[in-house]
Motif scaffolding. Sequence first.
Motif, PDB file in Angstrom:
ATOM      1  N   ARG A  46      32.322  39.161  39.148  1.00  0.00           N
ATOM      2  CA  ARG A  46      31.503  39.813  38.132  1.00  0.00           C
ATOM      3  C   ARG A  46      31.941  41.240  37.850  1.00  0.00           C
ATOM      4  NH1 ARG A  46      25.656  38.415  40.506  1.00  0.00           N
ATOM      5  NH2 ARG A  46      25.548  36.232  39.887  1.00  0.00           N
ATOM      6  N   PRO A  47      33.180  41.425  37.429  1.00  0.00           N
ATOM      7  CA  PRO A  47      33.632  42.779  37.131  1.00  0.00           C
ATOM      8  C   PRO A  47      33.096  43.234  35.776  1.00  0.00           C
ATOM      9  CG  PRO A  47      35.350  41.215  36.608  1.00  0.00           C
ATOM     10  CD  PRO A  47      34.192  40.411  37.117  1.00  0.00           C
ATOM     11  N   ARG A  48      33.108  44.551  35.544  1.00  0.00           N
ATOM     12  CA  ARG A  48      32.763  45.084  34.233  1.00  0.00           C
ATOM     13  C   ARG A  48      34.021  45.264  33.389  1.00  0.00           C
ATOM     14  NH1 ARG A  48      29.478  43.476  32.863  1.00  0.00           N
ATOM     15  NH2 ARG A  48      28.894  45.033  31.321  1.00  0.00           N
ATOM     16  N   LEU A  49      35.144  45.337  34.099  1.00  0.00           N
ATOM     17  CA  LEU A  49      36.417  45.590  33.417  1.00  0.00           C
ATOM     18  C   LEU A  49      37.463  44.618  33.945  1.00  0.00           C
ATOM     19  CD1 LEU A  49      38.368  47.428  31.734  1.00  0.00           C
ATOM     20  CD2 LEU A  49      38.671  48.778  33.813  1.00  0.00           C
ATOM     21  N   LEU A  50      38.184  44.012  33.017  1.00  0.00           N
ATOM     22  CA  LEU A  50      39.283  43.145  33.417  1.00  0.00           C
ATOM     23  C   LEU A  50      40.575  43.809  32.965  1.00  0.00           C
ATOM     24  CD1 LEU A  50      39.968  40.316  34.627  1.00  0.00           C
ATOM     25  CD2 LEU A  50      40.078  39.498  32.272  1.00  0.00           C
ATOM     26  N   ILE A  51      41.485  44.019  33.911  1.00  0.00           N
ATOM     27  CA  ILE A  51      42.768  44.588  33.550  1.00  0.00           C
ATOM     28  C   ILE A  51      43.770  43.449  33.519  1.00  0.00           C
ATOM     29  CG2 ILE A  51      44.585  46.183  34.243  1.00  0.00           C
ATOM     30  CD1 ILE A  51      42.248  47.681  35.743  1.00  0.00           C
ATOM     31  N   ALA A  52      44.324  43.211  32.339  1.00  0.00           N
ATOM     32  CA  ALA A  52      45.225  42.069  32.184  1.00  0.00           C
ATOM     33  C   ALA A  52      46.612  42.595  31.877  1.00  0.00           C
ATOM     34  CB  ALA A  52      44.722  41.167  31.065  1.00  0.00           C
ATOM     35  N   ASP A  53      47.499  42.537  32.869  1.00  0.00           N
ATOM     36  CA  ASP A  53      48.844  43.089  32.695  1.00  0.00           C
ATOM     37  C   ASP A  53      49.786  41.985  32.222  1.00  0.00           C
ATOM     38  OD1 ASP A  53      51.170  44.491  32.708  1.00  0.00           O
ATOM     39  OD2 ASP A  53      51.038  45.167  34.797  1.00  0.00           O
ATOM     40  N   GLU A  54      50.021  41.946  30.939  1.00  0.00           N
ATOM     41  CA  GLU A  54      50.866  40.925  30.321  1.00  0.00           C
ATOM     42  C   GLU A  54      50.534  39.525  30.824  1.00  0.00           C
ATOM     43  OE1 GLU A  54      54.862  41.957  29.655  1.00  0.00           O
ATOM     44  OE2 GLU A  54      54.604  44.046  30.246  1.00  0.00           O
ATOM     45  N   ALA A  79      38.609  43.982  37.833  1.00  0.00           N
ATOM     46  CA  ALA A  79      39.488  42.976  38.421  1.00  0.00           C
ATOM     47  C   ALA A  79      40.764  42.938  37.609  1.00  0.00           C
ATOM     48  CB  ALA A  79      38.827  41.616  38.440  1.00  0.00           C
ATOM     49  N   MET A  80      41.802  42.389  38.203  1.00  0.00           N
ATOM     50  CA  MET A  80      43.087  42.431  37.529  1.00  0.00           C
ATOM     51  C   MET A  80      43.688  41.032  37.469  1.00  0.00           C
ATOM     52  SD  MET A  80      45.951  45.227  38.266  1.00  0.00           S
ATOM     53  CE  MET A  80      47.492  45.288  37.419  1.00  0.00           C
ATOM     54  N   ILE A  81      44.321  40.714  36.359  1.00  0.00           N
ATOM     55  CA  ILE A  81      45.124  39.493  36.311  1.00  0.00           C
ATOM     56  C   ILE A  81      46.554  39.866  35.950  1.00  0.00           C
ATOM     57  CG2 ILE A  81      43.157  38.020  35.780  1.00  0.00           C
ATOM     58  CD1 ILE A  81      43.993  37.949  32.921  1.00  0.00           C
ATOM     59  N   PHE A  82      47.478  39.021  36.350  1.00  0.00           N
ATOM     60  CA  PHE A  82      48.876  39.452  36.378  1.00  0.00           C
ATOM     61  C   PHE A  82      49.769  38.662  35.449  1.00  0.00           C
ATOM     62  CE2 PHE A  82      46.862  40.326  40.399  1.00  0.00           C
ATOM     63  CZ  PHE A  82      47.119  41.668  40.546  1.00  0.00           C
ATOM     64  N   GLN A  83      50.974  39.193  35.325  1.00  0.00           N
ATOM     65  CA  GLN A  83      51.950  38.619  34.416  1.00  0.00           C
ATOM     66  C   GLN A  83      52.358  37.201  34.801  1.00  0.00           C
ATOM     67  OE1 GLN A  83      55.168  41.227  33.633  1.00  0.00           O
ATOM     68  NE2 GLN A  83      56.447  39.697  32.673  1.00  0.00           N
ATOM     69  N   ASN A  84      52.639  37.012  36.092  1.00  0.00           N
ATOM     70  CA  ASN A  84      53.156  35.706  36.489  1.00  0.00           C
ATOM     71  C   ASN A  84      52.173  34.976  37.396  1.00  0.00           C
ATOM     72  OD1 ASN A  84      54.561  33.483  37.232  1.00  0.00           O
ATOM     73  ND2 ASN A  84      56.447  34.573  37.755  1.00  0.00           N
ATOM     74  N   PRO A  85      51.375  34.078  36.794  1.00  0.00           N
ATOM     75  CA  PRO A  85      50.348  33.399  37.594  1.00  0.00           C
ATOM     76  C   PRO A  85      50.958  32.528  38.695  1.00  0.00           C
ATOM     77  CG  PRO A  85      50.539  32.388  35.429  1.00  0.00           C
ATOM     78  CD  PRO A  85      51.378  33.622  35.398  1.00  0.00           C
ATOM     79  N   MET A  86      52.211  32.114  38.499  1.00  0.00           N
ATOM     80  CA  MET A  86      52.870  31.272  39.503  1.00  0.00           C
ATOM     81  C   MET A  86      53.070  32.023  40.818  1.00  0.00           C
ATOM     82  SD  MET A  86      53.780  28.601  37.634  1.00  0.00           S
ATOM     83  CE  MET A  86      54.723  28.007  36.262  1.00  0.00           C
ATOM     84  N   LYS A  87      53.151  33.346  40.707  1.00  0.00           N
ATOM     85  CA  LYS A  87      53.395  34.126  41.914  1.00  0.00           C
ATOM     86  C   LYS A  87      52.141  34.855  42.378  1.00  0.00           C
ATOM     87  CE  LYS A  87      58.290  35.167  41.314  1.00  0.00           C
ATOM     88  NZ  LYS A  87      59.224  36.246  40.952  1.00  0.00           N
ATOM     89  N   ALA A  88      51.087  34.753  41.573  1.00  0.00           N
ATOM     90  CA  ALA A  88      49.912  35.583  41.862  1.00  0.00           C
ATOM     91  C   ALA A  88      49.024  34.980  42.942  1.00  0.00           C
ATOM     92  CB  ALA A  88      49.109  35.815  40.591  1.00  0.00           C
ATOM     93  N   LEU A  89      49.178  33.687  43.196  1.00  0.00           N
ATOM     94  CA  LEU A  89      48.341  33.073  44.226  1.00  0.00           C
ATOM     95  C   LEU A  89      49.177  32.738  45.453  1.00  0.00           C
ATOM     96  CD1 LEU A  89      46.107  30.751  42.031  1.00  0.00           C
ATOM     97  CD2 LEU A  89      45.413  32.823  43.222  1.00  0.00           C
ATOM     98  N   ASN A  90      48.544  32.830  46.592  1.00  0.00           N
ATOM     99  CA  ASN A  90      49.220  32.580  47.857  1.00  0.00           C
ATOM    100  C   ASN A  90      49.510  31.083  48.018  1.00  0.00           C
ATOM    101  OD1 ASN A  90      49.780  32.264  50.688  1.00  0.00           O
ATOM    102  ND2 ASN A  90      48.869  34.273  50.998  1.00  0.00           N
ATOM    103  N   PRO A  91      50.794  30.719  48.172  1.00  0.00           N
ATOM    104  CA  PRO A  91      51.142  29.290  48.200  1.00  0.00           C
ATOM    105  C   PRO A  91      50.646  28.554  49.444  1.00  0.00           C
ATOM    106  CG  PRO A  91      53.061  30.648  48.656  1.00  0.00           C
ATOM    107  CD  PRO A  91      51.963  31.589  48.263  1.00  0.00           C
TER     108      PRO A  91
END
Lengths: 338, 359
Positions: free
Chosen positions: B186-194, B107-119
Amino acid sequence: MAKYIAQRLMMMLLILFGVLTITFVLSRLLPGSPVEMMLGHHPTQEQIEEARAELGLDLPLPLQFTRYISDLVQGDLGKSLRTGRPVLEEVTKRIGATFELTFIAMFWVVVLGVPIGVVSAVRQNSAVDNVARAGSIAGVAFPVFMLAMALQFIFYGQLNWLPLQGRLDAEILLDHPFERITGFYLIDTLLAGNIEALWSALRHLTLPVLTLVIVTLATVTRITRNMMIEVLSEEYIRTSFAYGVPKVRIYFQYALKATLIPLLTVVGLTFGYLLGGAVVVEFVFDWPGLGGFVVFSIAQNDFPAVMGATLVLAGTYLTINLIVDLLYYVVDPRLRVQ
Amino acid sequence: MSSPVTTKPFETTGPGKQVLEITDLKVSFPGLFKTVQAVRSIDLNIGVGEIHGLVGESGSGKSITAMSCLGLLPDSAVVEGSVKVTGHEINGTPEKQLARLRGGGAAMIFQNPMKALNPFFSVGQQMFDVIRCHRDLSKNEIRAEAEKALQAVQLPDPHLALKKYPHQMSGGQLQRVVIAMALACRPRLLIADEPTTALDVTVQAQIITLLRALARDHDLAILFITHDLGVVASLCDRVSVMYAGEVVESGSVGDLFANPSHPYTRKLMSTVPKLGLGEQSLDFIPGQVPDMSSPPAGCAFNPRCDMATDACLQPANKVLVVSKDTDVSGKHWAACHHVTGKKPSSETALSETLEEHNA
Ligand SMILES: Nc1ncnc2c1ncn2[C@@H]1O[C@H](COP(=O)(O)OP(=O)(O)O)[C@@H](O)[C@H]1O
Ligand SMILES: [Mg+2]
């Protein structure tokens, strides 16, 4: 919310007042006098004076205007010079025909235009996208009346599949009459269970609706496409992809809802195009609606009729756009005050 | 912290139990007049539960590498080489199968959480949808899982949070929501981009602490991308330094910080920011990040390197760094002509050594 609606309603009234003022001034400034129309050729000076006094045209302009407004507020739109009947009656008689035509066209424009726009955005430069783009150029380039007449030529003149004009076959009125409740013949005939009349109404609707759909579809498709492309480049769409949400769900749920807000604006505007187009389409197809009525009334300097019909058309357009504004609240959670 | 999310590992198959195996990955964007070589041959392995830092200046290809791990690159990208997540090859895999791996495998998490979720959708709607895509659960179970995941990321009042819309939450809260969404798959790997760059300092530190705890409690491997060597030092087990689309040095955090061997790594370290200063800090390295449509020949850092010689115009091999401070030197290497260390007899020898370490 209530405050917002009140504001919008005030705004609407102001715009309507503006529309009124403009039509009033135009009707008094434009060359051609309703009096000539009423009196035929070579009237005597006396006759003219008499007619002017009867219409109130001898009064100073500001007085004429305030009189018009005060009548209007009491629900009196004046009398049609052409038919001699109250304008309000003439307008309400015809408005159903115009609404049926424009609402059905609107329905098809949205039902076809939005998915085609979405697909064009998702598959840029695909066959769908290219056809839609070519269509949008053709749709804009082709004058409405030419298109209407071309369709008449093909489907009536050559193929004889569809009727030339009108809302119903003449025999229907004699053999299968039905009560006009809503003014929407599809609904009225259905309510009456009158299949023959329903079929006739459908066949008559086809070409005028088709004309309106063709001329507006391209615009809606293009705007949907562009807005969708913008939304698809948003980070939150990438998030949905990154979490394994299926493509179709992303496009038609997550992206489309975000596109819905600008799209609503487009729908409001489209209704304006459709009403504008309806004027020409009703004229060509001899459709007994407000549009055709306006054209005839203008041609004959029937000012009260033109002003009344314009007011109703403008009011309709503004109402639709008010509804659109209210729908923003439903769609966009950011606007809802907690 | 006890784990509220019941984690059943996504099957990790293949040899070595690597959660992520990147082998000779190349990503380029062909254009009309020039081709941008965003990633030019990268090898990177992450074992179960390992936190791997990926650092480098802006434009060095970190995000592109991250996106490759989930097959999220735009259609315009040309991808070569192999990326395996939990043993499943990503490159060339059809969308449908990728969708299952996304979120579930990595799974991936992103740099700007404010833009990462659908408003336009509530936090709950978005979380439920993601959980539904990966796990066959009833409506009530999905809701329960979402609440548990929000508890795991220490968001107060998960029940209320699910009803909120993104604009009603702060950046830190939103990043927790995004992390919870990732965990719920339940991912095995988390990709965290900044993941902390857009957050303010105290919140950054909280998120880092949270990620560390989650990795420990869930045996979650993390590929942590950052500008910030300070964060790497406090969070990661291993670190790879990226420059101009290549990894130029890689080693355990202890080794690499004790004995930074590539001149670029040393430059990075001399500008190492205090935790939180983040983004601007790396701009102090003199010279320009190379234009990736025509990267310098040989070692790509040579135009900016104080030590550059004629030898640097030739590609630099990876050299194992042997240092007296540590005896687990097998995992620390740098690609620089000036590093005096043990040259592996071949590339395979190096990767074997690395695999041994990771196993
Ligand atoms: N869609 C794209 N088309 C062309 N070039 C791209 C695209 N995306 C990224 N790049 C280029 O790839 C290189 C690496 O970008 P990126 O991975 O985002 O860097 P980082 O995350 O390390 O800052 C940059 O030179 C960038 O300009
Ligand atoms: Mg980046």
